[in-house]
Design a protein around this motif. Sequence first.
Motif, PDB file in Angstrom:
ATOM      1  N   GLN A   1       0.852  -1.189   0.000  1.00  0.00           N
ATOM      2  CA  GLN A   1       0.000   0.000   0.000  1.00  0.00           C
ATOM      3  C   GLN A   1       0.892   1.246   0.000  1.00  0.00           C
ATOM      4  OE1 GLN A   1      -3.298  -0.364  -0.290  1.00  0.00           O
ATOM      5  NE2 GLN A   1      -3.061  -2.598  -0.200  1.00  0.00           N
TER       6      GLN A   1
ATOM      7  N   ASN B   1       1.510   3.194  -9.189  1.00  0.00           N
ATOM      8  CA  ASN B   1       1.885   1.871  -8.676  1.00  0.00           C
ATOM      9  C   ASN B   1       0.702   0.901  -8.757  1.00  0.00           C
ATOM     10  OD1 ASN B   1       3.898   3.488  -6.213  1.00  0.00           O
ATOM     11  ND2 ASN B   1       4.654   2.311  -7.950  1.00  0.00           N
ATOM     12  N   TYR B   2      -0.474   1.403  -8.384  1.00  0.00           N
ATOM     13  CA  TYR B   2      -1.660   0.551  -8.443  1.00  0.00           C
ATOM     14  C   TYR B   2      -2.014   0.218  -9.892  1.00  0.00           C
ATOM     15  CZ  TYR B   2      -2.194   2.181  -3.625  1.00  0.00           C
ATOM     16  OH  TYR B   2      -1.976   2.471  -2.306  1.00  0.00           O
TER      17      TYR B   2
ATOM     18  N   THR C   1       0.323  -2.442 -11.163  1.00  0.00           N
ATOM     19  CA  THR C   1      -0.032  -3.725 -10.573  1.00  0.00           C
ATOM     20  C   THR C   1      -1.232  -4.335 -11.276  1.00  0.00           C
ATOM     21  OG1 THR C   1       0.797  -3.005  -8.418  1.00  0.00           O
ATOM     22  CG2 THR C   1      -0.645  -4.904  -8.424  1.00  0.00           C
TER      23      THR C   1
END
Length: 627
Positions: free
Chosen positions: A600, A606-607, A610
Amino acid sequence: MPSSEVIGIIPFSWIIPALSAGSFCVIVFFGKFLPLKGAVISIAAISIGFLMFWFVLIDLLSGDLAYRHFTINWITVGSTEITWGILIDRLSIVMLGLISFVSLLVQIYSLEYMKGDPRLGWYFAVHALFAASMLTLVLADNLLFLYFAWELVGLGSYLLIGFWYEKPPAVEAAKKAFITTRIGDVGLLIGLILLFKATGSFEIKEIFGAAQSGAIDTVTLNISMILIFLGAMGKSAQFPFHVWLPDAMEGPTPVSALIHAATMVAAGVYLVARLLPLFELTPGVLFFVSAVGLLTFISASLLALVMRDVKRILAYSTISHLGLMMLSLGAFGAGAAIFHLVVHGLSKALLFLGAGSIMHGLADETDIWKMGGLRRKMPITAITFLIGAASLAGIAPLGGFFSKDEILLVMLDHRGPLFLSITLGAIVISSLYMTRVSLVVFFGSQRSNMDHVHESPLLITLPLIILAILALIVGVIAFSWTSDYRGFIHFLTGEDEFHLLIWLSILSLLLTLSGVFIGWAIYHKKIIAVDYLIKKYPFFYRFLINRYYIDHLYQWIIDRVILAFGKTIAVFDRTIINDVGVNESASSVWRSAITLKYLQTGKLYNYGLTMALGVVCLILIWWLLLT
């Protein structure tokens, strides 16, 4: 539904214990607003109960049936009905009379003895609860109801023994009584459950019928009766469960009179007498009852010889005579045992209340070797105490002589010459310790300053006088007087009328008088010095003064076995259950959270990366599966 056997006042017999139970509630909630903090409510309740006893007695005797039975349904589970009810027969009638009468006198006595105590209301409240519990116990028609009252009796004794809870010895004595009797109570509960499992009923009469018809197998019946007798051993202080009773003297003296005469210690004897038809079907268990009773009779008598505290002497006397009652019950002598229970109840109430009178006059002194010559200062207390002592010693024509002789006859008929011979020998010791306490306390020279000593007030001496008169004349109930009344034992059991075997009566009386003579020679004439006997037999004296080291043994078991086992369990709980099972599982969650927190980042790209990688991985997996 109520039983069809009910007539007259008998369906209302439950009011007798209910009155005392109700007075307990009234005093607890409203006692501080009532005169004498509610003591009059408790006394009024037991007085009405004693009056009702006479109506119940007349009602029973006026009918044709040997008993009256009233029951109501409490719980229905499937086809099993659990009831609460009362059983009025001649055994319960005798117990009703003894309990209500002694409780009444003890409560009247307590008005003066406990005067000024800041917790007077609570004292009388617990007295009422105690009496209600014992009255319920003897009226109970089924074993579950009986067990409920049995445990309430234990609670009442705990509260009364530890009444002065600011005194550490009183607290320890209350805990000791509660825990020791609980050991026997566990056995009792298991025994009752086994009988219920075998018969599907807690009803005493139904269990009798099932056992006599062979519906309960022999092994189950034997195990059940042994376990039930363990409960009786605890309540009636049979060896080796006797250790709680002498320490129970830390409670107020009127409490001691109540416990020893008509309530807690009588419960075990009553239980065996009530279930005697079952015990008679297990001869081996019945022999065990006799053996325990005989051992208790002898061992407690010897301990009474070396005690200095007047209340402890009387406590060991109680244990001894309870052993004599169990000895009789184990030899098929229910009538003789209950007759002795009545005689002992009246005499022991007299002796304990007499001891309380002595303590009242001597500023709570209990050491007999600091007394002496009290007959001149306290003549009423002295005369009444001596009457009670003579009755328990078995001197004719007092009641103790006749009840003791009936037990000897039972021994002769059912247990043979060995049991009879040992019992006769113990009778000498019994009369010796009663002679010892009487002579040391009331005769001889004064051993301390007694200028302040005086006779007790009327509220203390009046119960003593009433009990002394009854101790003098109670023996008359043993004999047949009319065609309708053919003696106490016939009244109770329907057995043969009271009779004396001349040679045995003369022998027992001579042995009793020999105990008196030996006591007179040692403690009054000083023909044999007590110090000389102690020096001559030091090991035996230490063995007795340390009460056979049974308390030491129990303490060793507690320290080395129970507490050591508890420590092992505590370590297992702390290291395995707590540290591994609880803390480690919590720590694993914490470690997982620490690891996962790095996923997190709070940054959108970053999310997005992913998610894109996840989509690519899913496409690859899908493609590989298709090819």
